[in-house]
Design a protein around this motif. Sequence first.
Motif, PDB file in Angstrom:
ATOM      1  N   ALA B  33       4.359   7.966  -5.746  1.00 17.11           N
ATOM      2  CA  ALA B  33       3.401   7.745  -6.839  1.00 17.11           C
ATOM      3  C   ALA B  33       2.450   8.929  -6.992  1.00 17.11           C
ATOM      4  N   SER B  67      -6.669   4.618 -11.540  1.00 18.22           N
ATOM      5  CA  SER B  67      -6.552   3.167 -11.372  1.00 18.22           C
ATOM      6  C   SER B  67      -5.439   2.833 -10.387  1.00 18.22           C
ATOM      7  N   LYS B  68      -4.389   3.624 -10.401  1.00 20.54           N
ATOM      8  CA  LYS B  68      -3.334   3.460  -9.374  1.00 20.54           C
ATOM      9  C   LYS B  68      -3.816   4.211  -8.127  1.00 20.54           C
ATOM     10  N   HIS B  70      -3.474   4.126  -5.063  1.00 20.96           N
ATOM     11  CA  HIS B  70      -2.612   4.525  -3.944  1.00 20.96           C
ATOM     12  C   HIS B  70      -2.065   5.949  -4.116  1.00 20.96           C
ATOM     13  N   HIS B 103      -7.649   4.545  -0.087  1.00 21.70           N
ATOM     14  CA  HIS B 103      -7.732   4.439  -1.549  1.00 21.70           C
ATOM     15  C   HIS B 103      -9.093   4.983  -1.970  1.00 21.70           C
ATOM     16  N   SER B 116     -11.240   2.615  -6.471  1.00 23.03           N
ATOM     17  CA  SER B 116     -10.044   1.986  -7.040  1.00 23.03           C
ATOM     18  C   SER B 116      -9.047   1.710  -5.936  1.00 23.03           C
ATOM     19  N   LEU B 119      -4.948  -3.034  -7.981  1.00 19.80           N
ATOM     20  CA  LEU B 119      -4.405  -2.550  -9.250  1.00 19.80           C
ATOM     21  C   LEU B 119      -4.950  -3.296 -10.464  1.00 19.80           C
ATOM     22  N   THR B 146      -3.154   4.860 -15.086  1.00 15.10           N
ATOM     23  CA  THR B 146      -2.629   3.637 -14.479  1.00 15.10           C
ATOM     24  C   THR B 146      -1.167   3.864 -14.107  1.00 15.10           C
ATOM     25  N   GLY B 147      -0.672   3.028 -13.214  1.00 16.87           N
ATOM     26  CA  GLY B 147       0.762   3.000 -13.006  1.00 16.87           C
ATOM     27  C   GLY B 147       1.406   2.187 -14.115  1.00 16.87           C
ATOM     28  N   GLU B 150       1.460  -1.427 -12.542  1.00 22.29           N
ATOM     29  CA  GLU B 150       0.068  -1.868 -12.496  1.00 22.29           C
ATOM     30  C   GLU B 150      -0.350  -2.641 -13.741  1.00 22.29           C
ATOM     31  N   GLN B 181       8.263   0.342  -9.347  1.00 18.09           N
ATOM     32  CA  GLN B 181       7.083  -0.177  -8.646  1.00 18.09           C
ATOM     33  C   GLN B 181       7.464  -0.525  -7.215  1.00 18.09           C
ATOM     34  N   LYS B 240       9.255   9.328 -10.299  1.00 20.41           N
ATOM     35  CA  LYS B 240       8.610   9.042  -9.012  1.00 20.41           C
ATOM     36  C   LYS B 240       9.111  10.055  -7.987  1.00 20.41           C
TER      37      LYS B 240
END
Lengths: 316, 275
Positions: B33, B67-68, B70, B103, B116, B119, B146-147, B150, B181, B240
């Motif tokens: 990611a 926001s993602k 990770h 995170h 963040s 998610l 964002t993902g 997510e 994901q 990815k």
Amino acid sequence: MTVMGNTRIAFIETITELVQQDSKAVLVCADSVLVVKGKDFARKYPDRFIDVGIAEQNAVACAAGLASCGLIPFVATYAGFITMRACEQVRTFAAYPNLNVKLVGANGGISAGEREGVTHQFFEDLGIVRTIPGITVVVPADEGQVRCAARAIYSVEGPAYLRIGSGRDPIVDSEHVPFELGKIRILAQHGKDVTLFTNGFVINRVLRAAEILSKEGIRATVADVHTLKPLDRDGIASLLAQTGAAVTIEDHNVIGGLGSAIAELSVEECPVPIKRVGLQDVYPRSGKPEALLDYYHIGLTDIVAAAKSSLKRKNL
Amino acid sequence: MQERIRQLEEHARQIRIDIVTMIHKAGDGHPGASLSAADLVTALYFDVMNMDPNAPKKADRDRFILSKGHACPCLYAALARRGYFSPDKLPSLRSLESHLQGHPDMNKTPGIDSTSGSLGNGVSIGLGMVLAGRLTGHDYFTYVITGDGEIEEGIVWEAAMAACKYKAGRLIVLVDNNGIQSGGPVQEVSGLYPILPKWEAFGWHCQEIDGHDFGQILAAIEKAKACTDRPSVIVAHTIKGKGVPFMEGDNSWHKRVPTAQEYQQAMSILGGACS
């Protein structure tokens, strides 16, 4: 005869004053403008009013964004929708970053939720927020105390939770003791046989129970623990030491709220017999407020019996 | 423009070197990611955003929310390479005394505008920032990455509705659409697809781009900034693990640590020195 007040109006009038005095206060609603009697506020201060619709998670996270940029948002809607539906946003995005997000939960307690039934009766809110580090938790006694508490949490940096009621909230009899965030208020001192720790909209019952006890020769002290967090550890420990017995009376599940907080403190600081009067870990139901409290064993006779039980163990 | 893009590609290469190195050294993290978002983050931090590493809290700075969360090795690398803190700190990722949490943490790491990690929350927080800008008289932009998985979270769509109501033209969301994901391909795990029509239905200004093409990224952001009467979303098609061929599209790299041999292999591909 109990005089009724309105804690929701007390809140909206206070935030209105804050907005007039300060450019930082913002009201964030989740289609809860009617809940908090905010129509006039929204009309007069449209730029200070944000309504994200029926979306409490979004309301709290959005408030975190506002607070991260220096504003002081008050998110106001039903207590359970803030503390349960948006619990993670409260914990991770308001409290954890220590942001200046103020949460105002209506219908706190079974009596405030009253005729709506379980979906709108919130008796876990305090237990939930109390376990979140860094959050101030206040349970005002009546509309006058809501005004003081709302101002107090506004002036303290960081996240806070303020419990309000249904809008038909008893005014505490002979209310003269000033509010100070983080300090208990002694509302009655018949003597030092037992301390009745209480907060919220059941205080009049506790004051009356103390009078009944007094007539029976049991002299109680009544303490309003309006700030559940941070707890007034010294004030509470001192009363525990002076009286050697206690009862907690709250409109909340007996798990997690005032009863738990006092018991935890007592175990560590001053172990004494304690009885917890409150919702006994069951789901309530619809009904009129006073009848509901009686039905769920938060009545005068329950308080009196609990005080006698606690005292009996003290004297063993 | 060509030189601008060449420089961004060079920055992105360094970011990818940092990501793989950091995760290898830390022994933990999400390389897949982080690598898919690397070009989007690079474009924002090395070209688009108004910011000052010497004044990370400057009131009128553009805001950024990963926001993602990770994918934070990517953000940490960008912040370090932009001068918010020393790149020497990067290998301390996830260790006890480090300011680089597992995170993103806005109070521990200089330059981070929002905590963040759980998610779905970034769009809401970003909306709050945009509304705050209006109230405080600052006209910054707020960018949220964002993902794709997510945006299965309901709060994203709560925020999408409210942002449209508030005509939040200064809110720009980039969806890192790498298609995979945690549990597998997005279309197998959820009913998310198609993505773009959903945002269109919520009233957003929508674009779809190759999220590894800097020309497209910069052009899309320019268009998004020019759209002032509604929020913008840019769905960026990404890969990815992008940049390290043996990680690309292989979801075992969602959260996996490169061995010494894999680390060496990645460095030789990326042109980085093993440290």
